[in-house]
Design a protein around this motif. Structure first.
Motif, PDB file in Angstrom:
ATOM      1  N   SER A  59       0.875  -1.182   0.000  1.00 36.87           N
ATOM      2  CA  SER A  59       0.000   0.000   0.000  1.00 36.87           C
ATOM      3  C   SER A  59       0.907   1.224   0.000  1.00 36.87           C
ATOM      4  CB  SER A  59      -0.924  -0.004   1.220  1.00 36.87           C
ATOM      5  OG  SER A  59      -0.179  -0.049   2.410  1.00 36.87           O
ATOM      6  N   ASP A  60       0.705   2.072  -0.998  1.00 39.78           N
ATOM      7  CA  ASP A  60       1.719   3.103  -1.239  1.00 39.78           C
ATOM      8  C   ASP A  60       1.058   4.350  -1.829  1.00 39.78           C
ATOM      9  OD1 ASP A  60       3.946   4.542  -1.881  1.00 39.78           O
ATOM     10  OD2 ASP A  60       4.760   3.095  -3.319  1.00 39.78           O
ATOM     11  N   LEU A  61       1.286   5.463  -1.184  1.00 41.81           N
ATOM     12  CA  LEU A  61       0.677   6.711  -1.661  1.00 41.81           C
ATOM     13  C   LEU A  61       1.204   7.129  -3.034  1.00 41.81           C
ATOM     14  CD1 LEU A  61       0.744   8.220   1.849  1.00 41.81           C
ATOM     15  CD2 LEU A  61      -1.321   8.103   0.464  1.00 41.81           C
ATOM     16  N   GLN A  62       2.337   6.570  -3.438  1.00 44.32           N
ATOM     17  CA  GLN A  62       2.879   6.911  -4.772  1.00 44.32           C
ATOM     18  C   GLN A  62       2.345   5.988  -5.873  1.00 44.32           C
ATOM     19  OE1 GLN A  62       7.146   7.245  -4.823  1.00 44.32           O
ATOM     20  NE2 GLN A  62       7.195   8.255  -2.835  1.00 44.32           N
ATOM     21  N   ALA A  63       1.531   5.005  -5.505  1.00 45.12           N
ATOM     22  CA  ALA A  63       1.030   4.060  -6.513  1.00 45.12           C
ATOM     23  C   ALA A  63      -0.147   4.669  -7.260  1.00 45.12           C
ATOM     24  CB  ALA A  63       0.611   2.766  -5.829  1.00 45.12           C
ATOM     25  N   THR A  64      -0.511   4.047  -8.372  1.00 50.77           N
ATOM     26  CA  THR A  64      -1.631   4.568  -9.164  1.00 50.77           C
ATOM     27  C   THR A  64      -2.757   3.544  -9.301  1.00 50.77           C
ATOM     28  OG1 THR A  64      -0.398   3.890 -11.118  1.00 50.77           O
ATOM     29  CG2 THR A  64      -0.313   6.229 -10.551  1.00 50.77           C
ATOM     30  N   GLN A  65      -2.433   2.251  -9.128  1.00 55.87           N
ATOM     31  CA  GLN A  65      -3.462   1.230  -9.332  1.00 55.87           C
ATOM     32  C   GLN A  65      -4.274   1.027  -8.043  1.00 55.87           C
ATOM     33  OE1 GLN A  65      -2.002  -2.708 -10.330  1.00 55.87           O
ATOM     34  NE2 GLN A  65      -3.810  -3.151 -11.558  1.00 55.87           N
ATOM     35  N   ALA A  66      -5.575   0.778  -8.198  1.00 56.51           N
ATOM     36  CA  ALA A  66      -6.420   0.490  -7.026  1.00 56.51           C
ATOM     37  C   ALA A  66      -6.337  -0.996  -6.708  1.00 56.51           C
ATOM     38  CB  ALA A  66      -7.868   0.878  -7.315  1.00 56.51           C
ATOM     39  N   LEU A  67      -6.424  -1.316  -5.422  1.00 52.93           N
ATOM     40  CA  LEU A  67      -6.353  -2.727  -5.003  1.00 52.93           C
ATOM     41  C   LEU A  67      -7.479  -3.545  -5.642  1.00 52.93           C
ATOM     42  CD1 LEU A  67      -5.730  -3.987  -1.388  1.00 52.93           C
ATOM     43  CD2 LEU A  67      -7.511  -4.973  -2.754  1.00 52.93           C
ATOM     44  N   THR A  68      -8.633  -2.930  -5.766  1.00 53.65           N
ATOM     45  CA  THR A  68      -9.793  -3.643  -6.313  1.00 53.65           C
ATOM     46  C   THR A  68      -9.599  -4.043  -7.782  1.00 53.65           C
ATOM     47  OG1 THR A  68     -10.705  -1.442  -6.631  1.00 53.65           O
ATOM     48  CG2 THR A  68     -11.581  -2.704  -4.794  1.00 53.65           C
ATOM     49  N   GLU A  69      -8.640  -3.415  -8.467  1.00 52.00           N
ATOM     50  CA  GLU A  69      -8.392  -3.756  -9.885  1.00 52.00           C
ATOM     51  C   GLU A  69      -7.375  -4.875 -10.023  1.00 52.00           C
ATOM     52  OE1 GLU A  69      -6.690  -0.143 -11.331  1.00 52.00           O
ATOM     53  OE2 GLU A  69      -8.581   0.959 -11.152  1.00 52.00           O
ATOM     54  N   MET A  70      -6.773  -5.297  -8.908  1.00 49.16           N
ATOM     55  CA  MET A  70      -5.656  -6.248  -9.029  1.00 49.16           C
ATOM     56  C   MET A  70      -6.173  -7.678  -8.998  1.00 49.16           C
ATOM     57  SD  MET A  70      -2.819  -4.002  -7.009  1.00 49.16           S
ATOM     58  CE  MET A  70      -2.702  -4.983  -5.604  1.00 49.16           C
ATOM     59  N   PRO A  71      -5.666  -8.527  -9.905  1.00 48.41           N
ATOM     60  CA  PRO A  71      -6.105  -9.921  -9.907  1.00 48.41           C
ATOM     61  C   PRO A  71      -5.601 -10.616  -8.642  1.00 48.41           C
ATOM     62  CG  PRO A  71      -4.327  -9.590 -11.491  1.00 48.41           C
ATOM     63  CD  PRO A  71      -4.643  -8.243 -10.920  1.00 48.41           C
ATOM     64  N   LEU A  72      -6.432 -11.487  -8.096  1.00 49.97           N
ATOM     65  CA  LEU A  72      -6.111 -12.106  -6.802  1.00 49.97           C
ATOM     66  C   LEU A  72      -5.021 -13.164  -6.973  1.00 49.97           C
ATOM     67  CD1 LEU A  72      -6.889 -11.974  -3.911  1.00 49.97           C
ATOM     68  CD2 LEU A  72      -8.862 -13.409  -4.366  1.00 49.97           C
ATOM     69  N   ASP A  73      -3.842 -12.901  -6.409  1.00 50.51           N
ATOM     70  CA  ASP A  73      -2.764 -13.893  -6.454  1.00 50.51           C
ATOM     71  C   ASP A  73      -3.051 -14.992  -5.435  1.00 50.51           C
ATOM     72  OD1 ASP A  73      -1.250 -12.560  -8.396  1.00 50.51           O
ATOM     73  OD2 ASP A  73      -0.400 -11.199  -6.906  1.00 50.51           O
ATOM     74  N   PRO A  74      -2.451 -16.181  -5.635  1.00 49.34           N
ATOM     75  CA  PRO A  74      -2.734 -17.280  -4.690  1.00 49.34           C
ATOM     76  C   PRO A  74      -2.377 -16.945  -3.244  1.00 49.34           C
ATOM     77  CG  PRO A  74      -1.610 -18.119  -6.660  1.00 49.34           C
ATOM     78  CD  PRO A  74      -1.626 -16.619  -6.780  1.00 49.34           C
ATOM     79  N   ARG A  75      -1.259 -16.262  -3.040  1.00 50.76           N
ATOM     80  CA  ARG A  75      -0.867 -15.869  -1.681  1.00 50.76           C
ATOM     81  C   ARG A  75      -0.472 -14.393  -1.715  1.00 50.76           C
ATOM     82  NH1 ARG A  75       2.401 -20.035   1.789  1.00 50.76           N
ATOM     83  NH2 ARG A  75       0.514 -19.990   3.039  1.00 50.76           N
ATOM     84  N   VAL A  76      -1.032 -13.634  -0.803  1.00 51.67           N
ATOM     85  CA  VAL A  76      -0.824 -12.180  -0.827  1.00 51.67           C
ATOM     86  C   VAL A  76      -0.313 -11.681   0.526  1.00 51.67           C
ATOM     87  CG1 VAL A  76      -1.941  -9.932  -1.097  1.00 51.67           C
ATOM     88  CG2 VAL A  76      -2.689 -11.850  -2.505  1.00 51.67           C
ATOM     89  N   ALA A  77       0.804 -10.961   0.500  1.00 53.95           N
ATOM     90  CA  ALA A  77       1.313 -10.283   1.699  1.00 53.95           C
ATOM     91  C   ALA A  77       1.022  -8.788   1.538  1.00 53.95           C
ATOM     92  CB  ALA A  77       2.814 -10.524   1.830  1.00 53.95           C
ATOM     93  N   LEU A  78       0.149  -8.260   2.394  1.00 53.87           N
ATOM     94  CA  LEU A  78      -0.242  -6.840   2.324  1.00 53.87           C
ATOM     95  C   LEU A  78       0.697  -6.027   3.208  1.00 53.87           C
ATOM     96  CD1 LEU A  78      -4.111  -6.586   2.857  1.00 53.87           C
ATOM     97  CD2 LEU A  78      -2.834  -6.171   0.747  1.00 53.87           C
ATOM     98  N   VAL A  79       1.392  -5.088   2.614  1.00 49.64           N
ATOM     99  CA  VAL A  79       2.391  -4.330   3.380  1.00 49.64           C
ATOM    100  C   VAL A  79       1.881  -2.920   3.678  1.00 49.64           C
ATOM    101  CG1 VAL A  79       4.800  -3.558   3.450  1.00 49.64           C
ATOM    102  CG2 VAL A  79       4.183  -5.595   2.108  1.00 49.64           C
ATOM    103  N   VAL A  80       1.989  -2.520   4.943  1.00 51.24           N
ATOM    104  CA  VAL A  80       1.727  -1.114   5.281  1.00 51.24           C
ATOM    105  C   VAL A  80       3.014  -0.505   5.836  1.00 51.24           C
ATOM    106  CG1 VAL A  80      -0.770  -1.184   5.679  1.00 51.24           C
ATOM    107  CG2 VAL A  80       0.778  -1.749   7.552  1.00 51.24           C
ATOM    108  N   GLY A  81       3.163   0.767   5.569  1.00 51.42           N
ATOM    109  CA  GLY A  81       4.431   1.435   5.907  1.00 51.42           C
ATOM    110  C   GLY A  81       4.344   2.294   7.153  1.00 51.42           C
ATOM    111  N   ASN A  82       5.469   2.830   7.457  1.00 54.09           N
ATOM    112  CA  ASN A  82       5.699   3.685   8.614  1.00 54.09           C
ATOM    113  C   ASN A  82       4.889   4.994   8.502  1.00 54.09           C
ATOM    114  OD1 ASN A  82       7.341   6.074   9.527  1.00 54.09           O
ATOM    115  ND2 ASN A  82       8.534   4.438  10.453  1.00 54.09           N
ATOM    116  N   ALA A  83       4.342   5.450   9.648  1.00 56.40           N
ATOM    117  CA  ALA A  83       3.442   6.604   9.636  1.00 56.40           C
ATOM    118  C   ALA A  83       4.114   7.880   9.133  1.00 56.40           C
ATOM    119  CB  ALA A  83       2.887   6.826  11.042  1.00 56.40           C
ATOM    120  N   LYS A  84       5.421   8.011   9.362  1.00 60.44           N
ATOM    121  CA  LYS A  84       6.084   9.260   8.948  1.00 60.44           C
ATOM    122  C   LYS A  84       6.577   9.194   7.510  1.00 60.44           C
ATOM    123  CE  LYS A  84       7.718  11.714  12.937  1.00 60.44           C
ATOM    124  NZ  LYS A  84       8.412  11.183  14.089  1.00 60.44           N
TER     125      LYS A  84
END
Ligand SMILES: C[S@@+](CC[C@H](N)C(=O)[O-])C[C@H]1O[C@@H](n2cnc3c(N)ncnc32)[C@H](O)[C@@H]1O
Length: 226
Positions: free
Chosen positions: A116-141
């Motif tokens: 999950s990245d503020l610099q990304a352009t694609q929405a999660l809902t548009e992404m094809p579901l991979d068999p195994r997914v690791a969702l990453v969130v970053g540091n607040a600052k």
């Protein structure tokens, strides 16, 4: 879609501690285990605020995830117990000493790294579901590291329409899980995907919670049955 019928499901054996567990608690433990999802995991990259970690653990557990990965480039894992509401006792938390080490371990287990990245352009809902997914969130600052960006398989943005620039990271995680987990559950016919080889020892451990001398109780029931 994998349909799994209640009648098809059996535990490999009877656990003697079932005798010492109320039917309601036993039913709850069994229902939760059968809906546990291990093909989606939450990854915190260098998150330092214990409240955010705790909220993320609680939300992940509430969605039925089981494995949580914590990458500690600078910050060790600290969780606020008031916010976590004991979620951590039901989860398995895996610590990694660096972004590279964490991503390598996850990729070896077949996970695609969705960042999950503020610099990304694609929405999660548009992404094809991979068999195994690791969702990453970053540091607040500082957000997601450049290293993580380079290693990501996919990067997504959660669209925002207000004046603020970002969601709180635990909120971003909750939105991501809501956009992702129901898709996986639908594929699984509403069930989870934890293999029996993990579910069964976990069930034995969960049945021990709150019992002072679980092994003695197990021995007692076995002796009575002999
Ligand atoms: C408070 S934000 C970080 C803000 C940081 N200043 C930045 O530029 O990334 C914490 C984390 O939450 C996630 N996040 C927050 N809002 C998001 C959004 N709208 N889309 C995608 N991820 C978001 C990202 O993982 C981000 O690293």
């Amino acid at each position: 879609m994998t349909e799994r019928n209640d009648a098809d499901f059996h535990w490999p054996a009877r656990d003697a501690l079932e005798t010492w567990t109320t039917p309601e608690r036993l039913a709850r433990i069994d229902a939760v285990l059968r809906k546990r999802i291990v093909s989606i995991t939450t990854v915190f990259e260098d998150v330092f605020d214990p409240h955010n970690i705790a909220a993320g653990l609680r939300t992940s557990e509430g969605y039925g995830l089981h494995d949580i990965h914590v990458i500690q480039n600078q910050f060790g894992i600290r969780s606020n117990s008031t916010v976590a509401k004991s979620a951590d006792q039901w989860l398995e938390i895996h610590a990694h000493s660096s972004t590279i080490a964490g991503v390598k371990a996850l990729k070896e287990q077949g996970f695609s790294i969705w960042v999950s990245d503020l610099q990304a352009t694609q929405a999660l809902t548009e992404m094809p579901l991979d068999p195994r997914v690791a969702l990453v969130v970053g540091n607040a600052k500082v957000g997601i590291s450049e290293e993580m960006r380079a290693l990501a398989d996919r990067r997504y943005i959660l669209p925002m329409y207000g004046m603020v620039q970002s969601f709180n990271l635990s909120v971003a995680l909750a939105i991501s899980l809501e956009q992702l987990v129901p898709r996986r559950r639908a594929e699984l016919g509403g069930w989870g995907d934890m293999p029996m080889a993990r579910m069964w020892p976990l069930r034995q451990r969960w049945l021990e919670f709150g019992q002072r001398h679980p092994e003695a109780l197990r021995r007692g029931v076995q002796q009575e049955n002999q």
